[in-house]
Design a protein around this motif. Structure first.
Motif, PDB file in Angstrom:
ATOM      1  N   TYR A 357       0.707  -1.045  -0.335  1.00 31.44           N
ATOM      2  CA  TYR A 357       0.321   0.179  -0.163  1.00 31.44           C
ATOM      3  C   TYR A 357       0.969   1.315  -0.230  1.00 31.44           C
ATOM      4  O   TYR A 357       0.551   2.240  -1.000  1.00 31.44           O
ATOM      5  N   LEU A 362      -4.396   5.754  -5.642  1.00 30.57           N
ATOM      6  CA  LEU A 362      -5.444   5.527  -4.666  1.00 30.57           C
ATOM      7  C   LEU A 362      -6.924   3.991  -5.249  1.00 30.57           C
ATOM      8  O   LEU A 362      -7.536   3.942  -4.498  1.00 30.57           O
ATOM      9  N   ILE A 365      -5.252   1.451  -3.401  1.00 30.71           N
ATOM     10  CA  ILE A 365      -5.707   1.091  -1.899  1.00 30.71           C
ATOM     11  C   ILE A 365      -7.184   0.785  -1.715  1.00 30.71           C
ATOM     12  O   ILE A 365      -7.233  -0.552  -1.324  1.00 30.71           O
ATOM     13  N   LYS A 366      -7.888   1.319  -2.636  1.00 31.00           N
ATOM     14  CA  LYS A 366      -9.621   0.828  -2.835  1.00 31.00           C
ATOM     15  C   LYS A 366      -9.702  -0.578  -2.794  1.00 31.00           C
ATOM     16  O   LYS A 366     -10.467  -1.505  -2.082  1.00 31.00           O
ATOM     17  N   GLU A 433      -6.686   1.590   5.714  1.00 32.96           N
ATOM     18  CA  GLU A 433      -7.398   2.743   6.017  1.00 32.96           C
ATOM     19  C   GLU A 433      -6.952   3.547   5.712  1.00 32.96           C
ATOM     20  O   GLU A 433      -7.182   5.101   5.351  1.00 32.96           O
ATOM     21  N   GLU A 436      -5.253   5.324   2.683  1.00 34.06           N
ATOM     22  CA  GLU A 436      -6.406   5.046   1.788  1.00 34.06           C
ATOM     23  C   GLU A 436      -7.411   6.884   1.661  1.00 34.06           C
ATOM     24  O   GLU A 436      -6.885   7.806   0.660  1.00 34.06           O
ATOM     25  N   GLU A 440      -6.150   9.885  -0.609  1.00 28.67           N
ATOM     26  CA  GLU A 440      -7.132  10.674  -1.461  1.00 28.67           C
ATOM     27  C   GLU A 440      -6.784  11.868  -1.508  1.00 28.67           C
ATOM     28  O   GLU A 440      -7.256  12.884  -2.087  1.00 28.67           O
TER      29      GLU A 440
END
Length: 905
Positions: A357, A362, A365-366, A433, A436, A440
């Motif tokens: 990660y 992004l 990561i999702k 998390e 992420e 973002e």
């Protein structure tokens, strides 16, 4: 040297161990000295050639060695070595069919001779009757292989080489055959001695062999019995069912495979012992006494002990296998579940520990979060299997399974790994998390960067393209416009620099967040390919190009200012010279048309005019110099004047040409006038008629203009087949070069030829009187006065002249004098036939007639100037529109019927 020692069986001097060339040459010299000591003459063979790898010399030396040590010693019936060897081969192969040895090359190609030599001495090695003469390769290979395998004769030849060669190498075959000679001559002597010894030792060897066989068999059998009894008496249980099954299988193999041969050996041992005792007794030799412990009785005792150990061993094996099957089933169940769990967990710990990660985008990561959620669901589903594995391990411990320690260790490892997976799963979820949220934020910054970087990059590319663009200007206004646009561009650079700093600040903020959170950004901005390095590089390039553009524009401005000065300088002079030339051209045109005064006056006036034009040449030269400067400055247009140097040059050349041509025309007119006897008035009339049809005042008539002029003069050249032919004939006279124009000089020449034969009206009347007299006409009647009076009447002649004027062109009112003489022109055939031509003819000029125009009989026109007398004989067609110019100029074509003259006798 080693080869010589082997072949000769003697020791040679110790060779030198060095690897230098001199050492090698010394060693070869020692070998050559040894060969020479054996009486062999070496011709042209030196140590240097052998060391240098001279193949020819090396092969020659080897053949010399072979000939000396392998062939020279052969002697049969006091012959030479070669002849003796050949004689030996012939005697040995004489009984064999298809074998005829006459030499050492062709006679050996089919291979039968080699096989015959071997079969003669060792018939058991070759089945000679099965050999075929038509298969030489098989025969040769068979002989070579048998000789190498059984006679220790190396394979020196190749079957294919012998067969495929028209004449095999004699030396090679001779060397190989000599090996057979040496092999078989020694074997024959040894055979006789061997037969004698064999007879003596045959019996002893057989007895010794039987004794050795007994001792060996007895030893092997007792050893096997001693080794097998402990194995059968071993009752220790095995740990696995596979090991017990292997014991059972080994026991069955013992009963089925190992024991039956030993029973046979025991029986054979007793038979051999009895046979040996019998032979010894028959040969009067003492009885055989085996070694201690190897008596037949000792073997029987060991055998009985072996059979007692076999009892009960199989039953024990079966009971032990049943016990292990129960434990093995439970252990197998544990291993199966543990293996399934371990294969599922394989790589899971590494997967949860990896920090992919940190370099993911992004979207990645999702995707990783969704993948991790699926893994958590799978992890919960495997909880029951782990509990089952622990329960089975507990049961195996309670049943005292022999491999309980390994089961417990494996179970403990699975449980520990399960706890680690749970902890790593929780930690990875938290890291994903957190990453992420950070990505973002970075993604928003990247998007903002892309939105602002793309248009700024396009602006810089456009700016660089404009700054590097080659500009081509031709006026000072254009370069000033470019300078103004460039100044306006430079005024926008501070704002552009601020925008650049803002864009780079966005990128730096995104990188700061990534570095602070140990996030490794994968690649460049996903929304744009414009990197900060590209922006800085292009910005630096723009900064470098701006001053270059400044210098280029200033240089071009200075150049254009200089060019503008040259334009104005040239334009001021051209605007004076151009109108002057144009004015002079118009004046010359008027002079050529008006032609006032006599031709001599016109000529003098034109020459004075020409001198004034020549005196104007310095102005043209000055303009040429200014034009040269303009060309060197690469100036292509000039808005200050409509005149170019080409126009000036062409105009000047036309002016000079026109004045020269006009002067030449006047001079030619003077020559024509003087030569043809044309009056000044006639010349002016010709000029007026020519100018009338010269609509463009170019000094020449086109074909259509000239045709109209001819029609006005009365020539029948209208648009029909005959008229076109007549017009083409006339054009060939006035335009022999087919230039498509008729100059005034050509027109004057034509008209002068046409008018030279013309006489005055009084001369015509007088000629008629002389020719007619009181003669009778061809019809037998007197000539009568016409309806309009006698032809000689001067009043009628004047009336006819006035009638002619109504049909002349140009009309009399346009010119002070009529354009043509009053008399009608006729063409005769020659001066010598004029008097006999009949009435109505006139005398011609001394130099003879010119070809006259054609007359069309279907359209009768006036034939003589005396219109009143002619009208009684031929009608006159008057034009319905404007009067046809030169109606009185028409004349008949050659050969056409002429009208009868009223003056004819």
């Amino acid at each position: 040297m080693l080869l010589l020692e082997v072949i000769s069986g003697e020791r040679l001097p110790k060779p030198e161990r060095g690897k230098m060339r001199v050492h090698k040459i010394n060693n070869v010299n020692k070998a050559l000295d040894f060969i020479a000591s054996k009486g062999v003459k070496l011709v042209s063979i030196g140590a240097e050639e052998i060391v240098d790898g001279n193949a020819k010399m090396t092969l020659g030396m080897i053949w010399t060695i072979i000939l000396r040590f392998a062939i020279q010693d052969i002697s049969v019936e006091e012959t030479s070595a070669k002849e003796g060897l050949l004689l030996w081969c012939q005697r040995k192969t004489a009984p064999y069919k298809n074998v005829n040895v006459q030499n050492f090359h062709i006679s050996w190609k089919d291979g039968l001779a080699f096989n015959a030599l071997i079969h003669r001495h060792r018939p058991e090695l070759i089945e000679y009757d099965k050999l075929r003469k038509d298969d030489p390769v098989t025969n040769l290979n068979n002989a070579f292989e048998v000789a190498e395998k059984y006679l220790d004769i190396p394979k020196m030849l190749d079957a294919e080489d012998i067969v495929n060669t028209a004449r095999p190498d004699e030396k090679a075959i001779m060397t190989y055959v000599s090996s057979f000679y040496h092999a078989f001559s020694g074997a024959q002597k040894a055979e006789t001695a061997a037969n004698r010894i064999c007879k003596v030792l045959a019996v002893n060897q057989e007895n010794e062999h039987l004794m050795e066989d007994y001792e060996k068999l007895a030893s092997d059998l007792l050893e096997w019995i001693k080794r097998t009894i402990p194995w059968l008496e071993d009752r220790s249980p095995q740990k696995t069912i596979q090991e017990m099954q292997q014991k059972l299988e080994d026991f069955r193999d013992y009963r089925r495979i190992h024991k039956p041969p030993k029973v046979q050996e025991k029986c054979q041992l007793e038979i051999n012992f009895n046979t040996l005792q019998t032979k010894l007794r028959l040969s009067n030799r003492p009885a055989f006494m085996p070694s201690e412990g190897k008596m037949v009785s000792d073997i029987n005792n060991g055998w009985q002990h072996l059979e007692q150990a076999e009892k009960g061993y199989e039953e024990w094996l079966l009971n032990e296998i049943r016990r292990l099957e129960r434990l093995d089933h439970l252990a197998e169940k544990f291993r199966q579940k543990a293996s399934i769990h371990e294969s599922w967990t394989e790589g899971k710990e590494a997967m949860l520990k990896q920090k992919d990660y940190e370099t993911a985008t992004l979207s990645d990561i999702k995707a990783l979060i969704r993948k991790h959620e699926a893994f958590e669901s799978d992890l919960a589903a495997h909880q029951d299997r782990v509990e089952q594995i622990a329960a089975i391990a507990q049961e195996l411990n309670e049943l005292d399974y022999y491999d309980s320690p390994s089961v417990n260790a494996r179970c403990q490892k699975i449980c520990d790994q399960w706890d680690v997976l749970g902890s790593l799963t929780h930690s990875r979820r938290e890291a994903l998390e957190k990453t992420e949220k950070q990505l973002e934020t970075i993604d928003e910054l990247h998007l903002e960067y892309a939105k602002r970087a793309a248009p700024f990059n396009n602006w810089m590319e456009s700016a660089m393209e404009d700054l590097q663009d080659m500009f081509i200007v031709h006026t000072i206004e254009e370069i000033e416009g470019l300078i103004a646009a460039h100044d306006q561009f430079k005024s926008t650079l501070p704002d552009a620099d601020k925008e650049r700093e803002a864009i780079l600040g966005i990128q730096r903020e995104a990188q700061r967040i990534a570095d602070f959170n140990s996030i490794k950004l994968s690649g460049n901005n996903p929304y744009t390919s414009v990197t900060p390095q590209i922006i800085n590089s292009k910005w630096e390039r723009v900064q470098q190009l701006v001053p270059k553009r400044d210098h280029a524009l200033l240089d071009e401005q200075s150049k254009q200012q200089s060019n503008e000065h040259l334009r104005r300088q040239f334009a001021s002079q051209a605007n004076i010279v151009g109108p002057w030339i144009q004015t002079k051209m118009e004046e010359i045109g008027r002079i050529s048309i008006e032609m006032n005064g006599t031709l001599e006056d016109q000529l003098n006036h034109l020459k004075q005019y020409e001198q004034s034009i020549v005196d104007y040449k310095p102005n043209i030269d000055l303009l040429e110099q200014q034009h040269q400067l303009i060309q060197e400055a690469l100036i292509f247009d000039n808005k200050h004047t409509n005149y170019t140097m080409e126009h000036i040059r062409v105009g000047w050349e036309q002016l000079l040409t026109t004045i020269a041509r006009t002067i030449n025309e006047v001079e030619n007119q003077i020559l024509t006038r003087d030569a043809k006897g044309i009056s000044q008035e006639q010349m002016q009339e010709f000029r007026a008629s020519f100018n009338h049809f010269d609509k463009d005042h170019g000094g020449s008539l086109g074909p259509e203009e000239f045709k109209a002029c001819l029609i006005s003069l009365g020539y029948d050249v209208e648009n029909d087949r005959q008229g076109d032919a007549e017009f083409n004939r006339i054009m060939s006279v006035v335009d022999p070069n087919n230039s498509g124009i008729v100059t005034f000089q050509a027109f004057i020449d034509f008209m002068s030829r046409e008018t030279t034969d013309t006489d005055t009206a009084d001369q015509v009347i007088a000629s008629f009187k002389v020719l007619a007299g009181d003669k009778v006409s061809g019809r037998g009647t007197r000539s009568r006065p016409g309806r309009y009076g006698a032809p000689s009447d001067p009043e009628r002649l004047k009336s006819a002249t006035r009638s002619r004027e109504r049909f002349c062109w140009p009309p009399p009112q346009l010119f002070p004098h009529p354009p043509f003489p009053a008399a009608e022109l006729h063409h005769g055939r020659g001066a010598e036939t004029r008097a006999a031509a009949g009435p109505g003819r006139v005398l011609h000029r001394p130099h003879g007639p010119l070809p006259g125009p054609r007359r069309r009989p279907r359209r009768p026109r006036l034939q003589v100037l005396l219109h009143g007398a002619v009208r009684r004989e031929r009608p006159v067609r008057r034009p319905t529109a404007a009067p046809s110019a030169g109606a009185s100029w028409r004349r008949p074509s050659p050969g056409s019927p002429r009208p009868a003259s009223p003056l004819a006798p």
